[in-house]
Design an enzyme around this catalytic site. Sequence first.
Site, PDB file in Angstrom:
ATOM      1  CG  ASP A 216      -0.431  -0.427   2.511  1.00  0.00           C
ATOM      2  OD1 ASP A 216       0.791  -0.649   2.581  1.00  0.00           O
ATOM      3  OD2 ASP A 216      -1.184  -0.528   3.490  1.00  0.00           O
ATOM      4  CD  GLU A 310      -7.441  -6.020   9.357  1.00  0.00           C
ATOM      5  OE1 GLU A 310      -8.207  -5.086   9.096  1.00  0.00           O
ATOM      6  OE2 GLU A 310      -6.333  -5.827   9.885  1.00  0.00           O
ATOM      7  CD  GLU A 328      -5.887   2.013   6.543  1.00  0.00           C
ATOM      8  OE1 GLU A 328      -6.826   1.772   7.334  1.00  0.00           O
ATOM      9  OE2 GLU A 328      -4.702   1.830   6.827  1.00  0.00           O
TER      10      GLU A 328
HETATM   11  C1  DMJ Z   1      -1.539   3.003   9.571  1.00  0.00           C
HETATM   12  O1  DMJ Z   1      -0.621   2.822  10.590  1.00  0.00           O
HETATM   13  C2  DMJ Z   1      -0.872   3.525   8.345  1.00  0.00           C
HETATM   14  O2  DMJ Z   1      -1.821   4.164   7.584  1.00  0.00           O
HETATM   15  C3  DMJ Z   1      -0.194   2.441   7.543  1.00  0.00           C
HETATM   16  O3  DMJ Z   1       0.331   2.901   6.342  1.00  0.00           O
HETATM   17  C4  DMJ Z   1      -1.091   1.279   7.254  1.00  0.00           C
HETATM   18  N1  DMJ Z   1      -2.276   1.351   7.978  1.00  0.00           N
HETATM   19  C5  DMJ Z   1      -2.255   1.703   9.349  1.00  0.00           C
HETATM   20  C6  DMJ Z   1      -3.648   1.789   9.912  1.00  0.00           C
HETATM   21  O4  DMJ Z   1      -4.515   0.878   9.388  1.00  0.00           O
END
Ligand code: DMJ
Length: 852
Positions: A216, A310, A328
């Site tokens: 991501d 999830e 998100e």
């Molecule tokens: C966060 O700590 C950050 O956005 C990270 O990049 C991935 N997601 C978590 C929260 O879900």
Amino acid sequence: MPLTCRGRVRGQEPSRGDVDDALGKFSLTLIDSLDTLVVLNKTKEFEDAVRKVLRDVNLDNDVVVSVFETNIRVLGGLLGGHSLAIMLKEKGEYMQWYNDELLQMAKQLGYKLLPAFNTTSGLPYPRINLKFGIRKPEARTGTETDTCTACAGTLILEFAALSRFTGATIFEEYARKALDFLWEKRQRSSNLVGVTINIHTGDWVRKDSGVGAGIDSYYEYLLKAYVLLGDDSFLERFNTHYDAIMRYISQPPLLLDVHIHKPMLNARTWMDALLAFFPGLQVLKGDIRPAIETHEMLYQVIKKHNFLPEAFTTDFRVHWAQHPLRPEFAESTYFLYKATGDPYYLEVGKTLIENLNKYARVPCGFAAMKDVRTGSHEDRMDSFFLAEMFKYLYLLFADKEDIIFDIEDYIFTTEAHLLPLWLSTTNQSISKKNITSEYTELDDSNFDWTCPNTQILFPNDPLYAQSIREPLKNVVDKSCPRGIIRVEESFRSGAKPPLRARDFMATNPEHLEILKKMGAASSIDAEDGLRFMQEMIELSSQQQKEQQLPPRAVQIVSHPFFGRVVLTAGPAQFGLDLSKHKETRGFVASSKPYNGCSELTNPEAVMGKIALIQRGQCMFAEKARNIQNAGAIGGIVIDDNEGSSSDTAPLFQMAGDGKDTDDIKIPMLFLFSKEGSIILDAIREYEEVEVLLSDKAKDRAAILKGKMIPSYIINSNPEMENEEQSSPENDSQNQSDEQVSSSSQEVDLVDQESSEESSLNSHPESLSPADTDNVASISPSEQTSDPTENHETTNLNGECTDLDNQLQEQSETEEDSNPNVSWGKKVQPIDSILADWNEDIEAFEMMEKDEL
Ligand code: DMJ
């Protein structure tokens, strides 16, 4: 830990594996929420919080932490705090004493992370010991060989900001080197990256590729690095990857993982919750249409389960049922509202806030959902809840004048920390690798919907976003179970449909023949074979899951909990089945003897109540019979293994005694010791504790309506006065409380089920907790187990055709226009196909183990 109202300290609680790698005894939540305070206009509180950080936080702890988490949450938190501290100082009112102390801490932390980059590739080790660094015997880390792409590719914003704020160029240089290496290693024909990579050899360890877990923020940081640093090479890389994502992974409204070498082949039939950030990133890129589509699909999944599970399947069933209050989706909602101005997104935000208040709010904060289907809680509120969720939800509703600075002057890191855009013109002396020659001009067709601003392309058209959402309105409710679409191209042109794993019979010679062929002739057959193997694996894990009963919920409904605390409970294979009957509600009483292994000596105490019994010394069924004979209306067995908890142990299912258990008519649930002690502590403190045993937690309004609470209790509780009896303009929960205080004070007990109604579903075979190991990480699906059956029913109702057609059309169009389609026609030798199969099976097994 919002259920036990304590902070979580590494080493003092049972380990949660990788999840704990974010905790370094450095007051994570305090640091991660610093800049949220300023956004929320809590300037005084910010000033106090900064003083606390400077006074109390120690970065020199002998703790092994994740480099990625420490970077995004702690380094990012300190830098976000510093950015807003200097902004406030300049305004002349607050933080006048501030002398870059947060920045000094950030620099100290930056130097602590640098030894992780001591690899030939320049990719960092995934973990580091804050005190001893890496690879020394005391460090207890440094032997890892792999890291995730996001872990190595999500450093540039924080590291570059640290370099530019301080003038120490080394941080930006290291982060750039790691990014350069990842770019070099992209799969050259698909331009995709895998999920994990070997930090020494640069080989892809997991070759599946998506936009969610493990990858991501690598994509996010390429685009944002361009925005923050103004360096074109980052935009070029991002555009190259984005083109590949839209070509292979995006199947609007879905985003499905594929294999980097075989990008036309889906690697999974489910999506993870982390990909919900992607519509927000698409807004930043300017690609609004697919952002609207994916966001709308995700919103419908949320409406179905109150939160985004999830992981969920392509036909929108729950795959992994937990939800750690991830931000998100709120992030994407905020960006879409900014881009479209469509008030629909405010409604979406309102729903998110209502659900948080209704289902996650507990006396000491907001608790993660252990299982979105039962509504049970986990004793955990991750720091990103305050760092990101609060920030994005506040910003969604804030007017410009509500924020004391101009938010447009900053960029959000992946943890929503704010870094000022003026950094792009400061301390630019870092040497950049010139990659322009490697960049191939992209065909524009993937950017058809890219726009600088909706106000330019769609001036004052409030219906723009709506017209995109409209066709997707029922995408979740009316979908039916589906397989992998793309590999079915061949039979549309008249060929025989491929053999599906669910139809396979080992005794059918034709099936065996087809199976043999799959490994031999063309790569289309090979794709069928691979798909078949994938389905087999999923089917067998599905079948394993189906032998298990789903978890149940114990909800504490009496004062001062009022339904806010929901504990995950294990089901029993005997007694009243709570999924078929109304919930059981009653006060709890401990049985004597506490193990419930003989006739109770205190029947008057448990009569009409829910008996608490300790696990051990006799069969569960025997305990159930003893409490039932004493007149109990239900039973809760509490684990005798001290320290056990549903946070760390797999779901436990109570087996019968191998004999007929039809005589047991009351519901029986199991609590691990940690959850059990929440009830026992409540009894010690409040004496009268009432609980609800059910298959899904009831929302608080229903609880308050179901049983009237005397107003003297409400009035006598200061917490309730603040939270429950506030003015009518406050949240919707208050409405039910108002109804409560104005209605009768009579006790209106929920009917108990008549004992004859109990239809038992007992399995003679005993299951031990070990048997349920697989259930713990992969939650059982909530819908019918037979996809074929479901498919047919839905088709008969004509309800599932929309999505299927849409996806079919989509994949047909892609196939037509995709220059890479010829890939599917090449013939592969059998050895390489078999080797591929093995690799893919291994990858699947790893994915199943994957903890998000
Ligand atoms: C966060 O700590 C950050 O956005 C990270 O990049 C991935 N997601 C978590 C929260 O879900």
